[in-house]
Design an enzyme around this catalytic site. Structure first.
Site, PDB file in Angstrom:
ATOM      1  N   ASP A  43      -3.993  -8.362   5.862  1.00  0.00           N
ATOM      2  CA  ASP A  43      -5.211  -8.446   5.067  1.00  0.00           C
ATOM      3  C   ASP A  43      -5.206  -9.824   4.398  1.00  0.00           C
ATOM      4  O   ASP A  43      -4.134 -10.410   4.207  1.00  0.00           O
ATOM      5  CB  ASP A  43      -5.208  -7.329   4.023  1.00  0.00           C
ATOM      6  CG  ASP A  43      -6.286  -7.523   2.973  1.00  0.00           C
ATOM      7  OD1 ASP A  43      -7.455  -7.677   3.364  1.00  0.00           O
ATOM      8  OD2 ASP A  43      -5.947  -7.557   1.779  1.00  0.00           O
ATOM      9  N   ASP A  78      -7.589  -1.183   2.388  1.00  0.00           N
ATOM     10  CA  ASP A  78      -6.538  -1.331   3.400  1.00  0.00           C
ATOM     11  C   ASP A  78      -5.833  -0.011   3.687  1.00  0.00           C
ATOM     12  O   ASP A  78      -5.086   0.092   4.663  1.00  0.00           O
ATOM     13  CB  ASP A  78      -5.486  -2.356   2.942  1.00  0.00           C
ATOM     14  CG  ASP A  78      -6.071  -3.743   2.762  1.00  0.00           C
ATOM     15  OD1 ASP A  78      -6.877  -4.147   3.612  1.00  0.00           O
ATOM     16  OD2 ASP A  78      -5.718  -4.408   1.771  1.00  0.00           O
ATOM     17  N   ASP A 121      -3.051  -4.682   0.498  1.00  0.00           N
ATOM     18  CA  ASP A 121      -2.838  -4.366  -0.915  1.00  0.00           C
ATOM     19  C   ASP A 121      -3.973  -3.589  -1.559  1.00  0.00           C
ATOM     20  O   ASP A 121      -3.819  -3.080  -2.665  1.00  0.00           O
ATOM     21  CB  ASP A 121      -2.623  -5.659  -1.713  1.00  0.00           C
ATOM     22  CG  ASP A 121      -3.938  -6.377  -1.987  1.00  0.00           C
ATOM     23  OD1 ASP A 121      -4.759  -6.471  -1.049  1.00  0.00           O
ATOM     24  OD2 ASP A 121      -4.138  -6.829  -3.121  1.00  0.00           O
TER      25      ASP A 121
END
Length: 658
Positions: A355, A556, A552
Site C-alpha cells: 500500500d 487494506d 496499514d
C-alpha cells in the site's frame, strides 16, 4: 529424574562390578532381586507419567513415543522376573535378565525429558524478558502530592511521573515535559526516541533522559506490552504447514517401529546362524557387542534396542521449538507473529505488494498547492473545511489543517464515498470534495482551467482533489505525502533478496508512479478502490504467486486477509493490525527486511531440525536391527537427539536480523 538416578546409579555400578570386573559380592539370586526391585521402582514411581501417557495414547489407538519407552522398559522388567523365577526354581529354562537395563532406559528417558523441558523453557525466555519490562511501581500525582503505588493499581486517567532512568509503568500520553525513551525492546530500534506533550508512550519503555508527566490511557491486559506477550504466546502455540508432515510421520512411525521391533525379534530368533556373523564381525571394534546370549536373549536385545532408539521425540520438537525461539526473537525486534504459518509462507513468497499511504509514505499528506477556479477563496475554504472536518481520512485532515477554517457552518447529509471523497450540505450549499471519479459520479465537469491545473499537479506527482460547490468546480488542491526515511533502501534490499515489488494504491496513476520511481518499485497498480484490492491479490495468487501484502489502513484489511501473508504496520489502524498475520510494531520500512530475515532464519532452523531428526532415525535404526546398538546407549542417543534439536533452535536467538 533425581529419584530415578538415585536407584539406577547403584544398579549400574553393581552390574559393572559383576559383569566387567568379575567381582561377585552377593549371590545371583540377591542380585536379580535387587535389579527387579530397583527397576520396578524406577519404572512405576519416577516413570509413572510416562506409563500413563503411553496407556492414554494406546487406549485411543494413537500410540505416541511414550508407548515405545513403556513397552521397552516393561518387557525388560519381565525378563528380570523370568530370570528371578528360574533362580527360585519356578521356571525350568534360564533367561537373560534385562531388568537393570530397564531402569537405565527409564532414567535416561526422564533425564532427556528434563533437559528438554529446561531447554524449551529457555527457548521461550523472550516472554520472560518481556514480562520483566513491566514496572513494579508507579509514581502518581494525587492532590498535588507524589505517591508511589503498585503498577497494577493504576487506573485510566491517573497522571504518572517518569524521571530519568525509570520505566514507564503503563501506556499513556505525555501531558507535560520532554524525555528520550529507549523503545528497543518494543520496536527493535536501538536509538532513543524523543517524546513530548501529546505523544503516546508505551509501558515498559525506559526514560533515558528528561522528565515526563504521563496520563494513563490503558491498563491491565489492554496495554501494548500485554498484547505483545499474548500474541507471542499464541504464535508459539501455533503450527506451520511443514509441521503437519512431521505430525503425520510421527503418527505412523510408532506403529511401524512396533512392527519392526517384532520383526527384528523374530529374525534373530529364527535366523541366528545368518545374523550372528554380524556380531562376530563387530565384536573387534564395538565394545558393547554381546555374543554369549542365547537366541531368545539376543533376539530380545536387538528388538529392545530398535524399540527405544526409534522414539521420534526429536521429530515432535523440530518445528515448535524453532517457532518458539523465532517468535520470541521477532518480538524483541519489533516483529509480532500472530500466526505461525506466516513464518513458512514468508520465505516462500514471490511478490511483495505495498500500500502507498502510511506504508511507503508518512501517511500524513499535506496540501502543497491550491488553485482557486471560481468563487471567493476564503468562503470556499470555510465551506470545504467545515465539510472535511467531519472525516478522519488523512486527506480530509490535510485539507482541514490547510484551510484553517472557522467552522461556522452547519453540515447536513454528510456522506463518505470510499476511495473517492466526501459530500454534504454546508449551510445552503452542496459541497463535493474528492477525486475525478467522484466528480464523474455527480456529473460535475472537470474540464477547462480545472482540468489543466489538475493535469499540471499530476505531473508534479501531487494527488489532486477537486472542490465543487453546487455542481461547479470552485478549486483544485494538490496534496503530497513525504516518503518514509529508509523506504528506498528497503525496496532495494528486498529486490536483492529476490522478491518482486508492486505498489497497490487508490491514488492517481501519475502521482503513484512518481513515488514508485523514486523508491525503485517495479510495478504500479493505481486507482484501485478498497474493495478491489483483495481482487488484485487473488488475481496474483491465481497466476501462481505467493503474495505478501503490506498495509496499514482500514481499506487494506481485506487485502491483508486475502494475501498469503498480511503484514500490518503497527502504526496503522486496529482493523488493519487484526487482519495482518505479522505486525511491524514501529512501522519503519526496515522492519520488513527484519521480518523476511526472521522467516528465513527460523525456517532454516526448522529444516535443519527435521533433517537431523530424520537422519538420526534413518542411520540408527538399521544399526539397532543388526544388534550393534546396546539398548541403554540407544536410549541415551535418543535423548541426545532431542536435546540437540532444542539446542539448535536456541541458537536462533543470537541471530542478527538487520
Amino acid at each position: 529424574m533425581i529419584l530415578s538416578w538415585a536407584v539406577t546409579l547403584p544398579l549400574m555400578i553393581w552390574m559393572f562390578l559383576e559383569m566387567v570386573l568379575g567381582l561377585h559380592m552377593m549371590s545371583h539370586l540377591v542380585m536379580e532381586l535387587a535389579m527387579v526391585a530397583g527397576a520396578s521402582y524406577v519404572i512405576f514411581r519416577p516413570g509413572r507419567e510416562t506409563l500413563l501417557s503411553a496407556a492414554r495414547s494406546a487406549r485411543v489407538w494413537i500410540p505416541n513415543m511414550d508407548v515405545l519407552i513403556a513397552l521397552g522398559t516393561l518387557a525388560s522388567l519381565l525378563t528380570g522376573l523370568a530370570a528371578l523365577g528360574y533362580e527360585l526354581g519356578l521356571l525350568q529354562s534360564p533367561f537373560y535378565s534385562f531388568a537393570g537395563i530397564a531402569a537405565m532406559i527409564m532414567a535416561f528417558h526422564l533425564t532427556g525429558r528434563y533437559v528438554e523441558t529446561k531447554a524449551r523453557g529457555r527457548a521461550s525466555e523472550a516472554i520472560t524478558r518481556l514480562l520483566t519490562l513491566e514496572a513494579a511501581t508507579a509514581t502518581l500525582i494525587v492532590n498535588g502530592i507524589e505517591k508511589s503505588v503498585p503498577a497494577d493499581e493504576l487506573r485510566k486517567g491517573d497522571v504518572m511521573i517518569i524521571r530519568t532512568g525509570e520505566t514507564v509503568p503503563a501506556d499513556g500520553v505525555v501531558v507535560d515535559g520532554k524525555g528520550s525513551l529507549d523503545e528497543a525492546m518494543i520496536t527493535g530500534e536501538p536509538m532513543p526516541v524523543t517524546r513530548t506533550v501529546g505523544d503516546p508512550v508505551v509501558g515498559g519503555t525506559i526514560n533515558r533522559e528528561g522528565f515526563l508527566r504521563v496520563k494513563v490511557t490503558v491498563t491491565g491486559e489492554d496495554t501494548f506490552l500485554s498484547r505483545v506477550i499474548r500474541l507471542v504466546e499464541e504464535a508459539q502455540g501455533s503450527k506451520v504447514p511443514i509441521q503437519d508432515v512431521a505430525d503425520k510421520v510421527t503418527a505412523v512411525f510408532v506403529p511401524v517401529i512396533l512392527l519392526l521391533s517384532l520383526a527384528t525379534f523374530l529374525a534373530w530368533l529364527l535366523l541366528p546362524a545368518l545374523l550372528n556373523p554380524l556380531l562376530d564381525f563387530a565384536e573387534g571394534f564395538i565394545p558393547w557387542i554381546v555374543t554369549d546370549l542365547n537366541p531368545v536373549g539376543q533376539a530380545f536385545f536387538a528388538a529392545l534396542a530398535v524399540l527405544v532408539i526409534a522414539c521420534p521425540c526429536a521429530l515432535g520438537l523440530a518445528t515448535p521449538t524453532a517457532l518458539m525461539v523465532g517468535s520470541g526473537l521477532g518480538a524483541e525486534n519489533g516483529i509480532l507473529i500472530r500466526r505461525g504459518e506466516a513464518i513458512q509462507r514468508l520465505q516462500e513468497a514471490t511478490v511483495l505488494v505495498f500500500d502507498k499511504t502510511g506504508t511507503l509514505t508518512q501517511g500524513k499528506p499535506e496540501v502543497a498547492e491550491w488553485v482557486q477556479i471560481d468563487g471567493e477563496e476564503a468562503e470556499i475554504k470555510t465551506l470545504v473545511g467545515s465539510l472535511e472536518k467531519q472525516s478522519e481520512h488523512p486527506v480530509s485532515l490535510a485539507i482541514t489543517e490547510f484551510v484553517k477554517a472557522e467552522l461556522t457552518e452547519d453540515v447536513r447529509d454528510f456522506e463518505t464515498y470510499t476511495g473517492m471523497g466526501v459530500c454534504g450540505m454546508v449551510g445552503d450549499r452542496r459541497i463535493v470534495a474528492g477525486n475525478l471519479d467522484l466528480m464523474d459520479h455527480f456529473s460535475i465537469p472537470a474540464e477547462g482551467e480545472a482540468g489543466r491545473k489538475a493535469a499540471e499537479m499530476l505531473q508534479k506527482g501531487y494527488t489532486t482533489i477537486f472542490i465543487a460547490s453546487d455542481g461547479r468546480i470552485s478549486a483544485v488542491a494538490g496534496l503530497t505525502d513525504q516518503i518514509k526515511d529508509g523506504t528506498a533502501e528497503m525496496i532495494q534490499r528486498v529486490k536483492m533478496m529476490g522478491y518482486r515489488t508492486i505498489m497497490l494504491t487508490g491514488d492517481q496513476e501519475k502521482s503513484a508512479r512518481l513515488i514508485a520511481d523514486q523508491i525503485g518499485i517495479e510495478q504500479v497498480i493505481a486507482g484501485v478502490k478498497p474493495d478491489q484490492k483483495s481482487e488484485v491479490i487473488t488475481g496474483l495468487q491465481k497466476r501462481g504467486e505467493v503474495v505478501v501484502m503490506i498495509g496499514d489502513g482500514v481499506n487494506d484489511a481485506p487485502a491483508l486477509s486475502a494475501a498469503d501473508v498480511g503484514i500490518a504496520m503497527g502504526t496503522g489502524t486496529d482493523i488493519a493490525i487484526e487482519a495482518g498475520s505479522v505486525i511491524l510494531v514501529d512501522g519503519h520500512p526496515n522492519g520488513l527486511v527484519r521480518a523476511l530475515n526472521l522467516s528465513r532464519e527460523t525456517f532454516r532452523k526448522i529444516r535443519q531440525n527435521l533433517f537431523w531428526a530424520f537422519f538420526y532415525n534413518v542411520v540408527m535404526i538399521p544399526v539397532a536391527v543388526i544388534g550393534w546398538m546396546h539398548p541403554v546407549l540407544a536410549e541415551a542417543a535418543m535423548a541426545f537427539s532431542s536435546v540437540n534439536v532444542v539446542g539448535n533452535s536456541r541458537r536462533l536467538s543470537h541471530k542478527k536480523l538487520d
